[in-house]
Design a protein around this motif. Sequence first.
Motif, mmCIF file in Angstrom:
data_model
loop_
_atom_site.group_PDB
_atom_site.id
_atom_site.type_symbol
_atom_site.label_atom_id
_atom_site.label_comp_id
_atom_site.label_asym_id
_atom_site.label_seq_id
_atom_site.Cartn_x
_atom_site.Cartn_y
_atom_site.Cartn_z
ATOM 1 N N GLN A 300 -49.316 31.657 -102.813
ATOM 2 C CA GLN A 300 -50.103 32.864 -103.057
ATOM 3 C C GLN A 300 -49.230 34.106 -102.960
ATOM 4 O O GLN A 300 -49.366 35.042 -103.751
ATOM 5 C CB GLN A 300 -51.249 32.939 -102.050
ATOM 6 C CG GLN A 300 -52.229 34.061 -102.313
ATOM 7 C CD GLN A 300 -53.410 34.030 -101.354
ATOM 8 O OE1 GLN A 300 -53.368 33.358 -100.321
ATOM 9 N NE2 GLN A 300 -54.457 34.749 -101.684
ATOM 10 N N LEU A 301 -48.310 34.129 -102.004
ATOM 11 C CA LEU A 301 -47.379 35.258 -101.858
ATOM 12 C C LEU A 301 -46.556 35.435 -103.134
ATOM 13 O O LEU A 301 -46.417 36.552 -103.657
ATOM 14 C CB LEU A 301 -46.476 35.013 -100.648
ATOM 15 C CG LEU A 301 -45.376 36.029 -100.343
ATOM 16 C CD1 LEU A 301 -45.182 36.139 -98.823
ATOM 17 C CD2 LEU A 301 -44.047 35.639 -100.968
ATOM 18 N N ASN A 304 -48.717 36.727 -106.051
ATOM 19 C CA ASN A 304 -49.063 38.148 -105.924
ATOM 20 C C ASN A 304 -47.884 39.048 -106.261
ATOM 21 O O ASN A 304 -48.039 40.058 -106.963
ATOM 22 C CB ASN A 304 -49.550 38.438 -104.499
ATOM 23 C CG ASN A 304 -50.951 37.911 -104.247
ATOM 24 O OD1 ASN A 304 -51.579 37.342 -105.134
ATOM 25 N ND2 ASN A 304 -51.448 38.075 -103.033
ATOM 26 N N LEU A 305 -46.699 38.710 -105.756
ATOM 27 C CA LEU A 305 -45.529 39.560 -105.993
ATOM 28 C C LEU A 305 -45.119 39.542 -107.461
ATOM 29 O O LEU A 305 -44.878 40.597 -108.073
ATOM 30 C CB LEU A 305 -44.364 39.113 -105.112
ATOM 31 C CG LEU A 305 -44.535 39.326 -103.604
ATOM 32 C CD1 LEU A 305 -43.297 38.849 -102.849
ATOM 33 C CD2 LEU A 305 -44.798 40.788 -103.284
ATOM 34 N N THR A 351 -49.586 48.561 -98.375
ATOM 35 C CA THR A 351 -50.152 47.318 -97.834
ATOM 36 C C THR A 351 -51.543 47.525 -97.227
ATOM 37 O O THR A 351 -52.094 46.579 -96.666
ATOM 38 C CB THR A 351 -49.210 46.721 -96.780
ATOM 39 O OG1 THR A 351 -48.976 47.688 -95.752
ATOM 40 C CG2 THR A 351 -47.881 46.320 -97.398
ATOM 41 N N LEU A 372 -51.022 43.213 -101.981
ATOM 42 C CA LEU A 372 -49.939 43.445 -101.031
ATOM 43 C C LEU A 372 -50.417 43.343 -99.588
ATOM 44 O O LEU A 372 -49.626 43.009 -98.702
ATOM 45 C CB LEU A 372 -49.294 44.813 -101.292
ATOM 46 C CG LEU A 372 -48.446 44.910 -102.558
ATOM 47 C CD1 LEU A 372 -47.871 46.312 -102.725
ATOM 48 C CD2 LEU A 372 -47.321 43.873 -102.561
ATOM 49 N N VAL A 375 -50.059 39.736 -98.944
ATOM 50 C CA VAL A 375 -48.630 39.410 -98.779
ATOM 51 C C VAL A 375 -48.148 39.802 -97.386
ATOM 52 O O VAL A 375 -47.459 39.023 -96.705
ATOM 53 C CB VAL A 375 -47.792 40.122 -99.867
ATOM 54 C CG1 VAL A 375 -46.296 40.025 -99.549
ATOM 55 C CG2 VAL A 375 -48.073 39.527 -101.232
ATOM 56 N N LYS A 376 -48.523 40.983 -96.940
ATOM 57 C CA LYS A 376 -48.076 41.437 -95.616
ATOM 58 C C LYS A 376 -48.568 40.503 -94.523
ATOM 59 O O LYS A 376 -47.807 40.131 -93.614
ATOM 60 C CB LYS A 376 -48.587 42.860 -95.347
ATOM 61 C CG LYS A 376 -48.080 43.431 -94.038
ATOM 62 C CD LYS A 376 -48.748 44.744 -93.683
ATOM 63 C CE LYS A 376 -50.082 44.481 -93.000
ATOM 64 N NZ LYS A 376 -50.649 45.680 -92.347
ATOM 65 N N PHE A 386 -40.749 42.107 -94.283
ATOM 66 C CA PHE A 386 -41.272 42.536 -95.576
ATOM 67 C C PHE A 386 -40.822 43.967 -95.828
ATOM 68 O O PHE A 386 -40.982 44.827 -94.965
ATOM 69 C CB PHE A 386 -42.801 42.419 -95.532
ATOM 70 C CG PHE A 386 -43.495 42.807 -96.801
ATOM 71 C CD1 PHE A 386 -43.056 42.354 -98.025
ATOM 72 C CD2 PHE A 386 -44.623 43.613 -96.777
ATOM 73 C CE1 PHE A 386 -43.706 42.690 -99.193
ATOM 74 C CE2 PHE A 386 -45.283 43.953 -97.924
ATOM 75 C CZ PHE A 386 -44.823 43.486 -99.143
ATOM 76 N N VAL A 400 -38.585 39.817 -99.174
ATOM 77 C CA VAL A 400 -39.246 39.042 -98.116
ATOM 78 C C VAL A 400 -38.210 38.143 -97.463
ATOM 79 O O VAL A 400 -37.482 37.429 -98.160
ATOM 80 C CB VAL A 400 -40.409 38.204 -98.679
ATOM 81 C CG1 VAL A 400 -41.002 37.317 -97.585
ATOM 82 C CG2 VAL A 400 -41.493 39.100 -99.261
#
Length: 427
Positions: A300-301, A304-305, A351, A372, A375-376, A386, A400
């Motif tokens: 998922q990270l 998203n990025l 974030t 984000l 992600v954080k 991060f 990351v």
Amino acid sequence: MNRLTISQITASLAMLLLGTGGALMLGASAIAIALPILAGLIVLLICAEGISVRPEQAVTAEAPDLIDHPDFVSLLEGISDPLMLVEKGRIMRANRAAQRLLGSHIEGEDARIAIRHPAAAERLASSAPLAEPIMIELVGLGARDQRWQMRVAPVGAVADMRRLVHLVDHSGTHAAERMRVDFVANASHELRTPLAGILGFIETLADPELGKDNDTRQRFLKIMDGEARRMQRLIDDLISLSRIESEKYRLPDARVDLSELTAEVVGVFRSSHGDRGREVEMEIAPHLPVVQGDRAQLSQLLHNLIGNSVKYGRPGTPIRVTLNEGPSGMSRLVVADEGEGIGPDHLPRLTERFYRVDSGRSRAMGGTGLGLAIVKHIVERHRGRFDIASTLGKGTTITVLLPPPAEDSAGKSEEKKRPSALSGTVS
């Protein structure tokens, strides 16, 4: 032997005198009367030694001053919050926490100068007795956005006008409450907007006349489908964020090959995002160690990025995904695009949930404003780091760092301690 009080001695002497007078009136000789009197006086003198003193005549020792007590300073320093003893408007003692907040010079200073707040100054300078402690909210003490609760309690005699001042930092609690309120308001807005559009289109399509137009119906159905999918993405992101936060303090225990996972996600973008997806470039260093993590969350990270770079990078420019070894044996993932960039004022808030640099563009691109933030929280759960760097007109780079499994990092530490077989020195 019981000792007599002054009143008892006085009563005994009176009785002796009455007895003597009565004996003389009856005609007793002087010697017969003197001997019993002398014996009685001797007994009274013996019993009168150490005459007890009435409570009101006792001299009480003066109690030591609170400030001079040897344990008073230790008591103040035992409290981690700022603590001060104020007497007649002046700060007599302050612990180190109070001195760090207000300055090391505050002892002996007027409390109104040390604590520059109208409500605090009014209470601390007042000579009116305090029946019970009072609470005062202070904003801007120390830093502009800090919020403190000041508790003022009376100490000692009323005439001394001593106050114990305790400051408690409520900035974190206030920020959390503000985030909760903002989150509810933003989530409600994000859901209400597409829902209102869907309801409006349903009402239009329900009209017998307008519903006959096939082109209009197809166009409305397409918009409704887009809005419904947007709500679905938002709800999915909210559920995902809630799940990640609930597991925040539980370290993932699986071993994930990040090189393989990165290649897999990049392959998905290249095959499913048309020309823009084919502009995703990948560079993975060989023989990278695995990371300790949750494969689904790391996937998922990556989505998203890379998805953000696909949305907001300029068409026709490359999106570079780099994976190599970082400091301390960590794996470094870098996603860079060549887009419009982000202003420095926006970077600290990227974030935050639902925060958008350009709300209209983000919604048009299908963004939920939670990417984000997710992600954080994933990076925090994996005990990683991060960083976001951006230059206006040039693009954005997100880095990351993810740590290796605990046993691997421990093994490398042991290897560093052992001397090298080739050089004979510590490597």
